[in-house]
Design an enzyme around this catalytic site. Sequence first.
Site, PDB file in Angstrom:
ATOM      1  N   GLY A  13       0.816  -1.220   0.000  1.00  0.00           N
ATOM      2  CA  GLY A  13       0.000   0.000   0.000  1.00  0.00           C
ATOM      3  C   GLY A  13       0.845   1.264   0.000  1.00  0.00           C
ATOM      4  O   GLY A  13       0.501   2.247   0.652  1.00  0.00           O
ATOM      5  N   ALA A  16       2.881   2.791  -5.295  1.00  0.00           N
ATOM      6  CA  ALA A  16       2.595   1.852  -6.388  1.00  0.00           C
ATOM      7  C   ALA A  16       1.290   1.104  -6.128  1.00  0.00           C
ATOM      8  O   ALA A  16       0.443   0.971  -7.027  1.00  0.00           O
ATOM      9  CB  ALA A  16       3.755   0.874  -6.551  1.00  0.00           C
ATOM     10  N   SER A  39       0.925  -3.593   5.285  1.00  0.00           N
ATOM     11  CA  SER A  39       1.293  -3.738   6.682  1.00  0.00           C
ATOM     12  C   SER A  39       1.783  -2.400   7.230  1.00  0.00           C
ATOM     13  O   SER A  39       2.806  -1.888   6.781  1.00  0.00           O
ATOM     14  CB  SER A  39       2.398  -4.799   6.801  1.00  0.00           C
ATOM     15  OG  SER A  39       3.115  -4.605   7.987  1.00  0.00           O
ATOM     16  N   VAL A  47       9.286   8.139   0.517  1.00  0.00           N
ATOM     17  CA  VAL A  47       9.826   9.200  -0.331  1.00  0.00           C
ATOM     18  C   VAL A  47       9.115   9.110  -1.689  1.00  0.00           C
ATOM     19  O   VAL A  47       8.195   8.316  -1.854  1.00  0.00           O
ATOM     20  CB  VAL A  47      11.363   9.067  -0.510  1.00  0.00           C
ATOM     21  CG1 VAL A  47      12.119   9.624   0.672  1.00  0.00           C
ATOM     22  CG2 VAL A  47      11.764   7.629  -0.800  1.00  0.00           C
ATOM     23  N   ALA A  50       8.509  14.012  -6.151  1.00  0.00           N
ATOM     24  CA  ALA A  50       8.600  14.846  -7.354  1.00  0.00           C
ATOM     25  C   ALA A  50       8.178  14.002  -8.550  1.00  0.00           C
ATOM     26  O   ALA A  50       8.503  12.814  -8.630  1.00  0.00           O
ATOM     27  CB  ALA A  50      10.030  15.346  -7.542  1.00  0.00           C
ATOM     28  N   LYS A  78       5.553  22.044 -10.626  1.00  0.00           N
ATOM     29  CA  LYS A  78       6.944  21.844 -11.045  1.00  0.00           C
ATOM     30  C   LYS A  78       7.064  22.077 -12.550  1.00  0.00           C
ATOM     31  O   LYS A  78       6.431  21.387 -13.345  1.00  0.00           O
ATOM     32  CB  LYS A  78       7.330  20.391 -10.682  1.00  0.00           C
ATOM     33  CG  LYS A  78       8.647  19.941 -11.245  1.00  0.00           C
ATOM     34  CD  LYS A  78       8.997  18.531 -10.779  1.00  0.00           C
ATOM     35  CE  LYS A  78      10.239  18.026 -11.452  1.00  0.00           C
ATOM     36  NZ  LYS A  78      10.570  16.645 -11.107  1.00  0.00           N
ATOM     37  N   LEU A 335       8.775  -0.227  -6.782  1.00  0.00           N
ATOM     38  CA  LEU A 335      10.117  -0.653  -6.380  1.00  0.00           C
ATOM     39  C   LEU A 335      10.292  -2.161  -6.523  1.00  0.00           C
ATOM     40  O   LEU A 335      11.417  -2.638  -6.682  1.00  0.00           O
ATOM     41  CB  LEU A 335      10.380  -0.212  -4.941  1.00  0.00           C
ATOM     42  CG  LEU A 335      10.275   1.309  -4.703  1.00  0.00           C
ATOM     43  CD1 LEU A 335      10.401   1.640  -3.226  1.00  0.00           C
ATOM     44  CD2 LEU A 335      11.329   2.060  -5.513  1.00  0.00           C
ATOM     45  N   THR A 346      11.628   9.675 -12.134  1.00  0.00           N
ATOM     46  CA  THR A 346      11.038   8.752 -13.105  1.00  0.00           C
ATOM     47  C   THR A 346      10.259   7.579 -12.498  1.00  0.00           C
ATOM     48  O   THR A 346       9.534   6.898 -13.217  1.00  0.00           O
ATOM     49  CB  THR A 346      12.145   8.186 -14.019  1.00  0.00           C
ATOM     50  OG1 THR A 346      13.293   7.859 -13.226  1.00  0.00           O
ATOM     51  CG2 THR A 346      12.549   9.198 -15.061  1.00  0.00           C
ATOM     52  N   ILE A 348       7.728   7.198 -10.296  1.00  0.00           N
ATOM     53  CA  ILE A 348       6.255   7.224 -10.282  1.00  0.00           C
ATOM     54  C   ILE A 348       5.741   7.141 -11.717  1.00  0.00           C
ATOM     55  O   ILE A 348       4.744   6.472 -11.995  1.00  0.00           O
ATOM     56  CB  ILE A 348       5.740   8.470  -9.529  1.00  0.00           C
ATOM     57  CG1 ILE A 348       6.121   8.341  -8.047  1.00  0.00           C
ATOM     58  CG2 ILE A 348       4.226   8.626  -9.685  1.00  0.00           C
ATOM     59  CD1 ILE A 348       5.846   9.585  -7.206  1.00  0.00           C
TER      60      ILE A 348
HETATM   61  C1  LIG Z   1      15.659   7.969  -2.021  1.00  0.00           C
HETATM   62  C2  LIG Z   1      14.480   7.841  -2.932  1.00  0.00           C
HETATM   63  C3  LIG Z   1      13.895   8.988  -3.465  1.00  0.00           C
HETATM   64  C4  LIG Z   1      12.837   8.873  -4.374  1.00  0.00           C
HETATM   65  N1  LIG Z   1      12.303   9.999  -4.957  1.00  0.00           N
HETATM   66  C5  LIG Z   1      11.390   9.862  -5.958  1.00  0.00           C
HETATM   67  C6  LIG Z   1      10.873  10.989  -6.648  1.00  0.00           C
HETATM   68  O1  LIG Z   1      11.183  12.136  -6.330  1.00  0.00           O
HETATM   69  N2  LIG Z   1       9.999  10.780  -7.654  1.00  0.00           N
HETATM   70  C7  LIG Z   1       9.597   9.531  -8.021  1.00  0.00           C
HETATM   71  O2  LIG Z   1       8.843   9.388  -8.982  1.00  0.00           O
HETATM   72  N3  LIG Z   1      10.009   8.458  -7.325  1.00  0.00           N
HETATM   73  C8  LIG Z   1      10.895   8.590  -6.328  1.00  0.00           C
HETATM   74  N4  LIG Z   1      11.308   7.499  -5.639  1.00  0.00           N
HETATM   75  C9  LIG Z   1      10.681   6.218  -5.890  1.00  0.00           C
HETATM   76  C10 LIG Z   1       9.326   6.195  -5.178  1.00  0.00           C
HETATM   77  O3  LIG Z   1       9.526   6.450  -3.807  1.00  0.00           O
HETATM   78  C11 LIG Z   1       8.672   4.839  -5.351  1.00  0.00           C
HETATM   79  O4  LIG Z   1       8.634   4.505  -6.707  1.00  0.00           O
HETATM   80  C12 LIG Z   1       7.254   4.884  -4.835  1.00  0.00           C
HETATM   81  O5  LIG Z   1       7.194   5.384  -3.541  1.00  0.00           O
HETATM   82  C13 LIG Z   1       6.642   3.508  -4.883  1.00  0.00           C
HETATM   83  O6  LIG Z   1       7.083   2.704  -3.850  1.00  0.00           O
HETATM   84  P1  LIG Z   1       6.370   1.297  -3.684  1.00  0.00           P
HETATM   85  O7  LIG Z   1       4.920   1.539  -3.469  1.00  0.00           O
HETATM   86  O8  LIG Z   1       6.775   0.449  -4.811  1.00  0.00           O
HETATM   87  O9  LIG Z   1       7.049   0.687  -2.375  1.00  0.00           O
HETATM   88  P2  LIG Z   1       6.840   1.013  -0.815  1.00  0.00           P
HETATM   89  O10 LIG Z   1       6.503   2.426  -0.561  1.00  0.00           O
HETATM   90  O11 LIG Z   1       8.038   0.452  -0.135  1.00  0.00           O
HETATM   91  O12 LIG Z   1       5.574   0.167  -0.399  1.00  0.00           O
HETATM   92  C14 LIG Z   1       5.654  -1.222  -0.168  1.00  0.00           C
HETATM   93  C15 LIG Z   1       4.360  -1.687   0.459  1.00  0.00           C
HETATM   94  O13 LIG Z   1       4.400  -3.102   0.594  1.00  0.00           O
HETATM   95  C16 LIG Z   1       3.977  -3.459   1.887  1.00  0.00           C
HETATM   96  N5  LIG Z   1       4.585  -4.740   2.264  1.00  0.00           N
HETATM   97  C17 LIG Z   1       5.851  -5.136   2.106  1.00  0.00           C
HETATM   98  N6  LIG Z   1       6.042  -6.374   2.617  1.00  0.00           N
HETATM   99  C18 LIG Z   1       4.842  -6.762   3.092  1.00  0.00           C
HETATM  100  C19 LIG Z   1       4.379  -7.923   3.757  1.00  0.00           C
HETATM  101  N7  LIG Z   1       5.174  -8.950   4.074  1.00  0.00           N
HETATM  102  N8  LIG Z   1       3.073  -7.970   4.113  1.00  0.00           N
HETATM  103  C20 LIG Z   1       2.225  -6.935   3.829  1.00  0.00           C
HETATM  104  N9  LIG Z   1       2.611  -5.824   3.225  1.00  0.00           N
HETATM  105  C21 LIG Z   1       3.903  -5.734   2.868  1.00  0.00           C
HETATM  106  C22 LIG Z   1       4.446  -2.304   2.750  1.00  0.00           C
HETATM  107  O14 LIG Z   1       3.747  -2.241   3.982  1.00  0.00           O
HETATM  108  C23 LIG Z   1       4.107  -1.121   1.845  1.00  0.00           C
HETATM  109  O15 LIG Z   1       2.740  -0.784   1.996  1.00  0.00           O
HETATM  110  C24 LIG Z   1      12.332   7.592  -4.698  1.00  0.00           C
HETATM  111  C25 LIG Z   1      12.880   6.461  -4.095  1.00  0.00           C
HETATM  112  C26 LIG Z   1      13.937   6.577  -3.226  1.00  0.00           C
HETATM  113  C27 LIG Z   1      14.511   5.342  -2.604  1.00  0.00           C
END
Ligand SMILES: Cc1cc2nc3c(=O)[nH]c(=O)nc-3n(C[C@H](O)[C@H](O)[C@H](O)COP(=O)(O)OP(=O)(O)OC[C@H]3O[C@@H](n4cnc5c(N)ncnc54)[C@H](O)[C@@H]3O)c2cc1C
Length: 500
Positions: A13, A16, A39, A47, A50, A78, A335, A346, A348
């Site tokens: 959640g 992505a 979770s 993070v 942008a 932006k 991710l 890039t 998002i």
């Molecule tokens: C330093 C940094 C800076 C960034 N800046 C930018 C930016 O400026 N612009 C941009 O476009 N992107 C940026 N990004 C990338 C952006 O943060 C991610 O693409 C975006 O937040 C998506 O993350 P996610 O949802 O894939 O993962 P996460 O936010 O890590 O979410 C993972 C989810 O999975 C759940 N989960 C994991 N394991 C389990 C489990 N066992 N049981 C239940 N739930 C679980 C977690 O609770 C969470 O809800 C950045 C990334 C980093 C590292």
Amino acid sequence: MNDPIKSILVVGGGTAGWMAAAALAKVLGDGCAIRLVESEEIGTVGVGEATVPHLSLFNRLLEIDEAEFVRQTQGTFKLGIQFNDWSRPGESYIHGFGTIGHDIAMQPFHQFWLKARKLGFADDIGAYSLNTLAASHGRFMTSASDAPANSPLANIAYAYHFDAGLYARYLRGYAEKRGVQRTEGKIAHTVLRPDDGFVESVVLESGERLQADLFIDCSGFRGLLIEQTLHAGYEDWTHWLPCDRALAVACEKVGPPTPYTRSTARKAGWQWRIPLQHRTGNGYVYASAHLSDDEAAASLLANLDGKALGDPRPLRFVTGRRKRSWSRNVVALGLASGFMEPLESTSIFMIQSGISRLLSLFPRRDCSQVLQDRFNRESAWEAERIRDFLILHYHVNQREGDPFWQQCREMAIPDSLRENIALFHDTGSFFRDGNEMFGLVSWVQVMLGQGIMPERYHTLVDQMPEQDLRHFMQSVRNVVESCVEAMPPHEAFIARHCAA
Ligand SMILES: Cc1cc2nc3c(=O)[nH]c(=O)nc-3n(C[C@H](O)[C@H](O)[C@H](O)COP(=O)(O)OP(=O)(O)OC[C@H]3O[C@@H](n4cnc5c(N)ncnc54)[C@H](O)[C@@H]3O)c2cc1C
């Protein structure tokens, strides 16, 4: 197996997970049950604040009201990214979205600029770009519906900065209103179907079992289903993009929010600055081989606009991409599908394009191999093109004295990038590869900004007499300047339309 997908489980959640849940709920409607499991104990990466202009297409698909969205996420606007000290200390350029000047007879504007520069009457390329000039003057407005169609004000390209936590919360509200069910809990293990190895269900620590026809793995770097269960494999690009850590910290806002993201090169990486309505986001992305965590933290904290609102939060990553983002009945987004540092915001965008690719290739329950293969091929190609663009920023530098920058300058680069640089260096030409994310205007601004000055301009430019060229350059400048004068300050625009 030929039946339509009737149930989808989104695992995770973060940005992505909620983007996927919101879009799938909007497009698939009542025909498919969508559940999201996340979770709170694990949390999100926290993070990703942008964006790039493409997000407005996603908002349009979701029929999101822009002012409401910006208000709810403490957002700002932006117009581009300012790169400070990247080519060498003291140098600065803006990668503005949108156009520069205007093209004539299929020749892009920068070709005329190259000749005018050679003849000594061109200003900095940014003086001919509405986005760059408006950004540096702190001005912003959305496109004016009453502007003449050929005015730069009629079509202003812009993106958003927002609070990542509030964005996920906003999308959660949107998705739940459209029937998405949310389950709180930690996934303990995954159950595969014995006959074909598809994922049958995930089992939570509470013992609850969640079944679905299709699983969207948005579990973050861990890639719970795509990697830990299905072992899709990972292509590591650290040798080209050597930063592997980041520290993130918010600070108090001082002064009006700038309508651009700032990226400042540092000893072994770079620092971001993202202005929001209520605070400013900051982070130092660095290579641990060249800088200790303590040094990075000290540098970050010494370079904030205002008081830090907490301790810097560490993040570790391996730059690269999942070899297969779609495997069996699991599609990884965010991710979980790979990571490239946020230099050009890039990630998002890649979530968004992954969602639209999935919707174009939406499977039946058998998730036929041909769909998977095409999805994976397109995803790989998109990531490789973005990768090249990011490497460009690092590779073409003239920063002396820092081993990190020397390594970037001297490293071998992908052939595809080497060819792009050579072509631009020769005649200022750039050839967009199909529908790759960054087009000519982006590449040109970054190549010039990083210090690649073409030796020649396109031969067809000589068809314009010198006097006409002078007049053309001056008139473009005048138009851009008068448009910028007509734009309100960014802060005033927000106060008027979308203050939180
Ligand atoms: C330093 C940094 C800076 C960034 N800046 C930018 C930016 O400026 N612009 C941009 O476009 N992107 C940026 N990004 C990338 C952006 O943060 C991610 O693409 C975006 O937040 C998506 O993350 P996610 O949802 O894939 O993962 P996460 O936010 O890590 O979410 C993972 C989810 O999975 C759940 N989960 C994991 N394991 C389990 C489990 N066992 N049981 C239940 N739930 C679980 C977690 O609770 C969470 O809800 C950045 C990334 C980093 C590292």
